[in-house]
Design a protein around this motif. Structure first.
Motif, PDB file in Angstrom:
ATOM      1  N   UNK A 156       0.640  -1.425  -0.093  1.00  0.00           N
ATOM      2  CA  UNK A 156       0.365  -0.035   0.102  1.00  0.00           C
ATOM      3  C   UNK A 156       1.262   1.172  -0.120  1.00  0.00           C
ATOM      4  N   UNK A 157       2.085   0.982   0.829  1.00  0.00           N
ATOM      5  CA  UNK A 157       2.956   2.440   0.794  1.00  0.00           C
ATOM      6  C   UNK A 157       3.388   2.402  -0.476  1.00  0.00           C
ATOM      7  N   UNK A 158       4.189   1.568  -1.769  1.00  0.00           N
ATOM      8  CA  UNK A 158       4.345   1.301  -2.881  1.00  0.00           C
ATOM      9  C   UNK A 158       3.666   1.933  -4.669  1.00  0.00           C
TER      10      UNK A 158
ATOM     11  N   UNK B 258       3.291   7.483   4.780  1.00  0.00           N
ATOM     12  CA  UNK B 258       2.880   8.413   3.635  1.00  0.00           C
ATOM     13  C   UNK B 258       1.854   8.380   3.070  1.00  0.00           C
ATOM     14  N   UNK B 259       1.073   7.586   3.815  1.00  0.00           N
ATOM     15  CA  UNK B 259      -0.707   7.631   3.565  1.00  0.00           C
ATOM     16  C   UNK B 259      -0.443   9.512   3.963  1.00  0.00           C
ATOM     17  N   UNK B 260       0.378   9.893   4.641  1.00  0.00           N
ATOM     18  CA  UNK B 260      -0.254  11.381   5.511  1.00  0.00           C
ATOM     19  C   UNK B 260       0.505  12.241   4.437  1.00  0.00           C
ATOM     20  N   UNK B 261       1.317  12.275   3.640  1.00  0.00           N
ATOM     21  CA  UNK B 261       1.975  13.393   2.583  1.00  0.00           C
ATOM     22  C   UNK B 261       0.747  12.869   1.337  1.00  0.00           C
ATOM     23  N   UNK B 262      -0.014  11.881   0.974  1.00  0.00           N
ATOM     24  CA  UNK B 262      -0.812  12.160  -0.381  1.00  0.00           C
ATOM     25  C   UNK B 262      -2.158  13.143   0.589  1.00  0.00           C
TER      26      UNK B 262
ATOM     27  N   UNK C 201      -2.590  17.815   1.523  1.00  0.00           N
ATOM     28  CA  UNK C 201      -3.268  18.544   0.525  1.00  0.00           C
ATOM     29  C   UNK C 201      -4.127  17.862   0.184  1.00  0.00           C
ATOM     30  N   UNK C 202      -5.190  17.225   0.545  1.00  0.00           N
ATOM     31  CA  UNK C 202      -6.816  17.148  -0.058  1.00  0.00           C
ATOM     32  C   UNK C 202      -7.355  17.437   0.966  1.00  0.00           C
ATOM     33  N   UNK C 203      -6.705  17.472   2.170  1.00  0.00           N
ATOM     34  CA  UNK C 203      -7.689  17.717   3.852  1.00  0.00           C
ATOM     35  C   UNK C 203      -7.627  19.667   3.397  1.00  0.00           C
TER      36      UNK C 203
END
Length: 448
Positions: free
Chosen positions: A220-222, A280-284, A287-289
């Protein structure tokens, strides 16, 4: 000499790894905070313009599936749905703090945790005292307890303040604990029509989400598509079930955030080879949040028809508005500063020599900027037909602006001193990537 050894210092620089991590988070929140403020200002202007009917018409359009109890207005979709993204990131940040951040060490966590509780308790007490004669207003007691870190960081960016790393870490950690307390308050005191069966069913997608993220973190990270195609649908099911249970649906975001592994991912049993899935999920998603979800929520939540001078006078004389103003502008800095000071009196600790108590007061004033969660709690506290609801939103915006102005006065006055500290923290004479003031504190671990 033994006395000096037994004296513990708090609000010191800490380690470089934590300073770097917190600095990255705050930089990401800066733009989001400005968008948040801008969206709220546009909403207030539109709601009080000749075209106000258009604003309220759009906000109150109902869409969704009645059979699943998901026939919500656009405003409710923003507060119950989009804000779940914000709370998911809050859950990630909370877990990171507990696992790899300052909250993992009791001695380090003591000050920000105690300060956060003081910053919640004192505003709530002030609000309740002011509203004792207004029973209908007492249910809003939790409104002035929240801190909006994005709004606060936006204020720092506008000021150009060189706030020392220790105070930045203190502010972020305090706000994270503050969010945790707010989550507990929302879950316990603001459940609506509680139903046990959907709540128990929520555990199934939550468990599936946790198992998948822990068993296949590298996948899920990659993968660019797997989180959206696999994890997102599971998260939506958990959110919908929790919404049906009567517990506020944003809590699903927190629970899902807690389910994500934090520690760095190892490859084939070898050494750490990459960031944890939470990072990883935080960086993705941040910006959306920050760039969409929270500003859209603020846009639909902050629009209040003030009603001219008479309407503003009516709001100002409402104990609800007075309680929120007093709670955020006075209660927050008093609660945070008083609790921190009491720790120095009852423990063998002292404030770091590079700081003064006026710095703690400045951070306390920044914490009085309560916006996103305060607006959410205001909507949960008062129904759409209650005049207290609009008055509460006016109070939240007014108090946040006042707290920002007062914080600006205090922090700008100390900016010369802060700039000197910041310059010291940037000196790296041996050019090893770690500023010299942190050498000997965390050694090579600072590079991880």
């Amino acid at each position: 000499m033994s006395k000096n050894r037994s004296t513990r210092t708090f609000l010191g620089r800490g380690n470089f790894a934590e300073v770097t991590r917190v600095g990255e988070i705050l930089r990401m929140e800066t733009v989001g905070g400005m968008l948040l403020v801008g969206a709220a200002i546009i909403a207030i202007i539109w709601a009080n313009s000749p075209w106000a009917d258009g604003y309220f018409t759009v906000r109150d359009i109902t869409i969704g599936l009645p059979s699943l109890h998901l026939d919500l207005t656009i405003g409710q979709w923003a507060s119950d749905g989009l804000l779940a993204i914000f709370f998911f990131l809050t859950g990630l940040e909370l877990k990171k703090e507990f696992v790899i951040g300052d909250l993992r060490t009791p001695a380090t966590a003591l000050v920000p945790v105690a300060a956060a509780f003081g910053g919640v308790a004192v505003p709530a007490i002030i609000y309740v005292i002011i509203n004792l004669g207004t029973p209908s207003g007492l249910q809003g007691w939790a409104i002035p307890t929240a801190t909006d870190i994005a709004f606060a960081v936006a204020v720092l960016a506008i000021l150009g303040s060189h706030l020392p790393s220790a105070l930045r870490i203190f502010l972020l950690t305090l706000a994270v604990v503050d969010d945790l307390i707010a989550i507990v308050i929302i879950a316990i005191f603001y459940a609506d029509g509680f139903s046990l069966v959907p709540l128990l069913l929520t555990l199934i997608p939550l468990a599936a989400y946790a198992v998948l993220t822990h068993v296949f973190p590298r996948f899920f990270g990659r993968s660019a598509w797997a989180p959206w195609v696999i994890l997102l649908p599971i998260g939506i099911v958990a959110w919908a079930l929790l919404h049906s249970s009567g517990v506020h649906a944003t809590i699903a975001g927190v629970a899902l955030g807690f389910a994500v592994p934090v520690r760095r991912m190892a490859k084939h049993g070898g050494p750490d080879s990459g960031p944890g899935l939470a990072e990883v999920l935080e960086h993705r998603l941040r910006p959306l949040s920050s760039g969409f979800a929270v500003p859209v929520f603020a846009f639909f939540a902050a629009g209040v028809a003030i009603g001219g001078v008479d309407g503003f006078i009516s709001a100002v004389t409402d104990p609800v508005m007075i309680g929120i103003l007093a709670g955020l502008v006075l209660g927050k800095p008093i609660g945070i500063t008083l609790t921190t000071w009491l720790l120095t009196r009852f423990t063998k600790a002292r404030l770091d020599g590079s700081l003064a108590w006026i710095d703690v007061i400045g951070v306390g004033l920044l914490a009085g900027i309560g916006f996103t969660v305060s607006l959410l709690v205001a909507e949960l506290s008062f129904g759409p037909d209650s005049p207290h609801g609009d008055h509460a939103k006016i109070a939240i915006f007014t108090a946040s602006v006042l707290a920002a102005l007062l914080a600006a006065i205090v922090l700008r006055a100390r900016n010369k001193h802060y700039r000197k500290n910041t310059e010291e923290e940037s000196v790296d004479l041996d050019d090893d990537g770690i500023p010299d003031v942190y050498q000997g504190r965390d050694g090579e671990s600072a590079r991880d």
